[in-house]
Design a protein around this motif. Structure first.
Motif, short mmCIF file in Angstrom:
data_model
loop_
_atom_site.label_atom_id
_atom_site.label_comp_id
_atom_site.label_asym_id
_atom_site.label_seq_id
_atom_site.Cartn_x
_atom_site.Cartn_y
_atom_site.Cartn_z
N LEU A 105 51.02 17.03 2.08
CA LEU A 105 49.48 16.93 2.11
C LEU A 105 48.96 16.06 3.38
N VAL A 106 49.96 15.07 4.17
CA VAL A 106 49.59 14.82 5.34
C VAL A 106 49.71 15.97 6.64
N GLY A 107 50.75 16.62 6.35
CA GLY A 107 50.90 17.75 7.46
C GLY A 107 49.81 18.76 7.14
N SER A 108 49.28 18.87 5.96
CA SER A 108 48.14 19.91 5.69
C SER A 108 46.89 19.50 6.32
N VAL A 109 46.49 17.90 6.14
CA VAL A 109 45.32 17.52 6.59
C VAL A 109 45.42 17.53 8.13
N LEU A 110 46.30 17.16 8.76
CA LEU A 110 46.54 17.16 10.17
C LEU A 110 46.42 18.81 10.73
N SER A 111 47.02 19.58 10.16
CA SER A 111 46.83 20.99 10.45
C SER A 111 45.63 21.52 10.45
N GLY A 112 44.94 21.04 9.47
CA GLY A 112 43.42 21.51 9.30
C GLY A 112 42.52 20.74 10.47
N LEU A 113 42.90 19.85 11.06
CA LEU A 113 42.45 19.04 11.81
C LEU A 113 42.61 19.45 13.45
N SER A 114 43.65 20.31 13.51
CA SER A 114 44.19 20.73 14.87
C SER A 114 43.14 21.14 15.74
N GLN A 115 43.05 21.07 17.03
CA GLN A 115 42.42 21.46 17.97
C GLN A 115 43.01 22.00 19.05
#
Length: 587
Positions: A105-115
């Motif tokens: 889940l942490v990886g999912s959130v961070l992936s979605g926030l990737s710039q």
């Protein structure tokens, strides 16, 4: 309550040996639902991300790095599988499963926030670290809660979860990417994961193995990580290309980053096996391989995955390149295979629970898989969909039971104290089998396409030269023999509106466009014919692998399914699996 010989020598299992004690059937089913939700996260992620990759590449750039979005996830989710299996045996399923879901889940959130692309690659790696826990520990949890005799009713649901994810993933990925944002293909994991995490935290007991050593094999873990890392990167690189004098050339097995990496991986794997044979608390206990049922099941699973992934992966590619279906449509057109897979997975599990027999079911499934893939070797550019759907359905009928029944077989054949590591080994070899199969099938496909396409283009080229104005004939002849044609990326010729003939026209000098344009239909037909034959050729790999998987399965012993979740009696000397009589229930 049932009575059986426990590991501690008593007549009744302790809670340490039997986590199902004290849990109501309702609690068990709630845990099962939570575990299936966690598994669904991983399965959905594998299908939903691929649909959004073109849009991600457009937004983030990094064209030379985007393949690592998939590769890093493959690396971290595969390498960590045996570690999680071992740690779950030592410290319990609950903490390891919760760690895995949390990381995912942490990886999912961070992936979605990737710039930027490097951020997405890094965060997808974190996602993979969590995903490595979910599948093997989920299967081990079912092994904890339900006896082998009743486990089949629930193991079949795991195949259904993967089938459903394949149905939902492409459409959901396309919808979110087109209507909201590609970022939401990662955010959608949050509500599902949180529900799963809460139920597991509330209901699943933390069971540690009594008297287990806490000496984790760090040396073995380090060697394993390096070895499998090189092996997987080498296999992944085989599917790539590199530039030579401005032309795209497929990577060869002799390349350092392909064959060299694979060789390093194999040498490292051999060193890992040596280290494990002397470790106090091995990550992969070597003595398990003396168990004939365990060894034959692992080998057969490896071969089934080798054949399945190495062959079936090309069906969507055929649908896109030859029939010009969209990526989403091609995903839904393999629905007949998924129907067969889901149905047979559930039915096979139920039959094992009802009859207590599994060997005949596995052998029948492998026959069906072999027959289905053999039928696919007849694939041609003009193959009708009804025939293709039937072939896929037959193959799916065979694949489904291998996803559910082999898990029951392996868990029933090993001591309860090693259930987690045995289950993780099964998962690991399933994933490695698929990776090896893809690399080999990709090579066979590439060579086959070149061998069948080039001869078909010669007469078309001769007709084009003859039809060209006299002042252009020499230029057209030179173009058709130039290296420029080699630079056409056949991987780009998939999907709606893509055309091999148009690609050739665009690669030619502008004055030749009118002449070549008239031959686009012939060029497209030649490409469709050649690609169909090349893909049909790769299916023979699947046929051979499935047949070898059948042979491997012949060597397994059909042990009576235990009616308790505790440890089986020790194997006979020499690694033979000694049949154990069914345990009678007592009040």
């Amino acid at each position: 309550m049932e009575s059986f010989p426990a590991q501690n020598g008593g007549s009744t299992p302790s809670v340490d040996e039997d986590p199902a004690l004290g849990l109501s059937q309702r609690a068990k089913l709630e845990i099962l639902g939570a575990v299936l939700l966690g598994l669904f996260l991983v399965a959905l992620d594998q299908t939903i991300v691929g649909t959004a990759l073109p849009r991600i590449l457009t937004d983030l750039g990094g064209n030379d790095l985007y393949t690592w979005v998939v590769t890093i996830y493959l690396l971290t989710s595969t390498i960590t599988v045996p570690f999680y299996g071992k740690l779950s045996d030592l410290y319990g399923r609950r903490p390891m499963l919760m760690i895995g879901i949390t990381l995912f889940l942490v990886g999912s959130v961070l992936s979605g926030l990737s710039q930027e692309m490097w951020q997405l690659i890094l965060f997808r790696g974190i996602q993979g670290l969590g995903a490595g826990a979910l599948f093997p520990i989920a299967l081990a949890v079912i092994g904890d809660l339900f006896t082998p005799a009743e486990r089949g009713k629930y193991q079949g649901l795991f195949g259904a979860v993967f089938g459903i994810s394949f149905l939902i993933g492409p459409g959901l990925g396309g919808f979110l990417t087109d209507t909201v944002s590609w970022h939401w293909i990662f955010f959608v994991n949050l509500p599902i994961g949180i529900i799963s995490l809460f139920v597991i935290w509330r209901l699943l007991p933390t069971i540690k193995r009594t008297g287990a050593s806490r000496n984790f094999d760090y040396l073995g873990a380090s060697i394993f990580t390096v070895a499998i890392g090189f092996l997987l990167v080498g296999l992944t690189n085989k599917a790539g290309t590199h530039l030579v004098n401005g032309l795209k050339v497929p990577n060869d097995w002799t390349e350092l980053t392909v064959g060299g990496f694979i060789l390093i991986g194999l040498i490292g794997s051999a060193l890992f096996a040596f280290v494990e044979s002397r470790a106090k608390e091995p990550i992969v206990p070597i003595d398990l391989w003396r168990n004939r049922t365990y060894a034959s099941s692992i080998l057969s699973t490896f071969l089934v995955s080798f054949g399945f992934f190495g062959a079936i992966i090309f069906l969507p590619r055929w649908l896109q390149a030859v029939r010009h279906e969209s990526a989403t449509s091609s995903g839904y057109l393999i629905f007949p295979m998924l129907i067969g897979l889901i149905g047979s997975s559930i039915v096979a599990g139920a039959l094992v629970s009802r009859t207590g027999k599994y060997k005949a079911i596995i052998l029948a499934a492998l026959v069906s898989m072999t027959a289905g893939i053999a039928l696919m070797t007849q694939l041609r550019a003009d193959t009708e969909y009804p025939a293709l759907f039937f072939w896929m359905f037959v193959a799916g009928l065979g694949i489904g039971p291998t996803l559910s029944v082999f898990t029951i077989v392996v868990q029933n054949a090993v001591p309860f104290s090693k259930l987690g590591v045995a289950t993780s080994n099964l998962t690991f070899f399933r994933q490695i089998g698929g990776s090896v199969g893809l690399a080999i099938a990709g090579t066979v496909f590439g060579q086959g396409l070149a061998e069948k396409l080039q001869p078909a283009l010669i007469p078309i080229g001769m007709q084009a030269v003859a039809a060209a104005p006299p002042d252009q004939q020499a230029a057209l002849g030179s173009f058709l023999q130039s290296p420029a044609l080699q630079n056409i990326d056949l991987n780009d010729l998939t999907g709606v509106g893509k055309s091999f003939g148009t690609a050739i026209v665009n690669a030619s000098p502008e004055q030749l466009h009118p002449t070549l344009q008239a031959f686009v239909p012939q060029l497209d037909q030649a490409f469709a014919n050649a690609m169909s034959l090349a893909i049909a050729q790769t299916f023979w790999i699947g046929v051979a692998a499935a047949a070898l998987g059948f042979v491997a399965a012949l060597f397994m012993r059909e042990l009576p399914l235990r009616s308790t979740t505790g440890a089986p009696a020790p194997a006979a000397a020499g690694g033979q699996d000694r049949p154990r009589p069914p345990v009678p229930a007592s009040d």
